[in-house]
Design a protein around this motif. Structure first.
Motif, PDB file in Angstrom:
ATOM      1  N   SER A   1       0.850  -1.197   0.000  1.00 31.91           N
ATOM      2  CA  SER A   1       0.000   0.000   0.000  1.00 31.91           C
ATOM      3  C   SER A   1       0.885   1.245   0.000  1.00 31.91           C
ATOM      4  O   SER A   1       2.059   1.192  -0.397  1.00 31.91           O
ATOM      5  CB  SER A   1      -0.946  -0.037   1.206  1.00 31.91           C
TER       6      SER A   1
ATOM      7  N   GLU B   1      -6.862  -2.047   0.922  1.00 34.87           N
ATOM      8  CA  GLU B   1      -6.456  -2.609   2.209  1.00 34.87           C
ATOM      9  C   GLU B   1      -7.646  -3.293   2.892  1.00 34.87           C
ATOM     10  O   GLU B   1      -7.518  -4.409   3.414  1.00 34.87           O
ATOM     11  CB  GLU B   1      -5.907  -1.515   3.126  1.00 34.87           C
TER      12      GLU B   1
ATOM     13  N   ILE C   1       0.275  -5.818   5.430  1.00 30.57           N
ATOM     14  CA  ILE C   1       0.078  -4.640   4.593  1.00 30.57           C
ATOM     15  C   ILE C   1       1.214  -3.672   4.890  1.00 30.57           C
ATOM     16  O   ILE C   1       1.402  -3.251   6.030  1.00 30.57           O
ATOM     17  CB  ILE C   1      -1.284  -3.976   4.861  1.00 30.57           C
TER      18      ILE C   1
ATOM     19  N   ARG D   1       2.728  -0.061   4.043  1.00 31.51           N
ATOM     20  CA  ARG D   1       2.492   1.259   3.465  1.00 31.51           C
ATOM     21  C   ARG D   1       3.833   1.923   3.171  1.00 31.51           C
ATOM     22  O   ARG D   1       4.587   2.260   4.074  1.00 31.51           O
ATOM     23  CB  ARG D   1       1.666   2.110   4.427  1.00 31.51           C
TER      24      ARG D   1
ATOM     25  N   VAL E   1      -0.969  -4.249   9.730  1.00 27.77           N
ATOM     26  CA  VAL E   1      -0.781  -3.091   8.862  1.00 27.77           C
ATOM     27  C   VAL E   1       0.396  -2.284   9.389  1.00 27.77           C
ATOM     28  O   VAL E   1       0.392  -1.878  10.564  1.00 27.77           O
ATOM     29  CB  VAL E   1      -2.047  -2.222   8.814  1.00 27.77           C
TER      30      VAL E   1
END
Length: 372
Positions: free
Chosen positions: A109, A137, A153, A155, A213
């Motif tokens: 992401s 997501e 995930i 970022r 995340v």
């Protein structure tokens, strides 16, 4: 471990595949929709698979023996947004459904999900890219939960590396040997592809790695001065850096700027721009000419700004981004050590150009090359 990489023909995906391919524990499998898209990686000696993961009739052939999927793919959002969202959903869901049971999923992401908050703004202004990645997501989390797959995930912020555009820009800027730039002492949101590869390997093999995340950036976080100084040392340039300040905006100016930026974002959507053009046409001629004049002036100023020399380039957007420090993925190797110990990409094994890309009678290695 068979690790599929979606979006392998992009800047980040291609460099990531080259680095992961060096790992003795990983059999990297770049997936491209076309043979043309995989040409560079095949030239580098990496076997690729071709097809459309979003198509259920092809996904099993492409992913059926894969223990993990790294998903960097994002359909173009420029035209039909509804179709792009549907395609994005199918890429994510098929990655889980057609890879091995309880596979590890790594969805790449962006920090744009936070709205690309700049240091002089009271509130972030979200863009379409960040919004779609945030929606992706949520789809990935829901899909992985239903299938009992491990999901990470990551970022990413500003990705640096041998094949990355931001690195090319920095290298061009430092050739002057004298730069006046804002925010040099500020922590940057940069991440080298080597650290992305390190995080992926930790997600796959480290027992203490917990799905979730995460923000992913250099370990530890580099300042912008460290980023520029690293590239200067690598290039052998005696670089002189001077940090300059940017005038602070008042509350009214900040609110006005945010409104203008958001309006510009809306104006990028063709259907809204067309409606706006029709409305403006109904205004009195004096008002219409004033708006048109401002638009033309701003467009000209933007074009002129792009011609700025590195010495006076004080408007580079990345330098104004607010540092992100929460939800970091820890336990990774120091980025500086990775950059020292990693072999150069030029040392990756090279093979002859794939035969399907050669025209009869043309030796692509001896043919004249166009300058970039």
């Amino acid at each position: 471990m068979n690790v599929a990489v979606l979006g392998a023909n992009g800047q980040v995906g291609a460099e990531l595949c080259l680095i992961l391919d060096r790992s003795p524990s990983i059999n990297v499998i770049p997936i491209s929709r076309t043979k043309l898209g995989s040409a560079f990686l095949r030239y580098r000696g990496i076997a690729c698979r071709h097809g459309n993961v979003a198509d259920a009739s092809q996904a099993g052939r492409l992913l059926g023996d894969c223990d993990a999927v790294v998903n960097l793919a994002l359909p173009s959002l420029a035209d039909d947004l509804a179709s792009a969202k549907d395609l994005h959903n199918r890429l994510i869901r098929n990655s889980v459904a057609f890879s091995k049971p309880q596979s590890t999923q790594i969805y790449i992401s962006t920090m744009s999900v936070y709205g690309d908050h700049r240091v002089d703004e009271l509130f972030p202004v979200a863009n379409l890219y960040g919004k779609e990645k945030a929606r992706g997501e949520r789809t990935a989390i829901q899909t992985a939960r239903q299938a009992s797959s491990r999901l990470f995930i990551f970022r990413l912020g500003h990705v640096c590396g041998e094949l990355q555009g931001i690195t090319a820009k920095i290298r061009d800027m430092i050739q002057s040997g004298n730069l006046r730039l804002p925010g040099l002492s500020r922590a940057s949101n940069t991440v080298f592809v080597e650290t992305i590869a390190d995080a992926i390997q930790a997600a796959l093999f480290a027992s203490e790695a917990t799905p979730g995340v995460y923000n992913l950036m250099n370990q530890p976080q580099w300042t912008w001065q460290e980023v520029f100084e690293y590239e200067a040392r690598k290039a052998g340039v005696d670089l002189e850096l001077t940090e300059v300040s940017k005038p602070k905006l008042t509350l009214v100016q900040t609110l006005k700027k945010g409104t203008i930026v958001k309006a510009r974002g809306l104006g990028e959507r063709p259907q809204i721009r067309k409606v706006a053009e029709r409305i403006v046409r109904w205004l009195p001629r004096s008002s219409f000419l004033k708006i048109k004049g401002r638009y033309s002036t701003n467009a000209a100023a933007s074009a002129i700004a792009k011609l700025s020399t590195p010495e006076i380039d004080e408007t580079w957007d990345a330098l104004y981004r607010r540092p992100i420090s929460g939800k970091l993925f820890h336990g990774l190797a120091d980025t500086s050590s990775l950059l020292v110990t990693r072999a150069s990409l030029s040392e990756t094994r090279e093979q002859p150009w794939p035969s399907d890309l050669l025209s009869p009678g043309i030796d692509i290695d001896s043919a004249p090359q166009k300058s970039k």
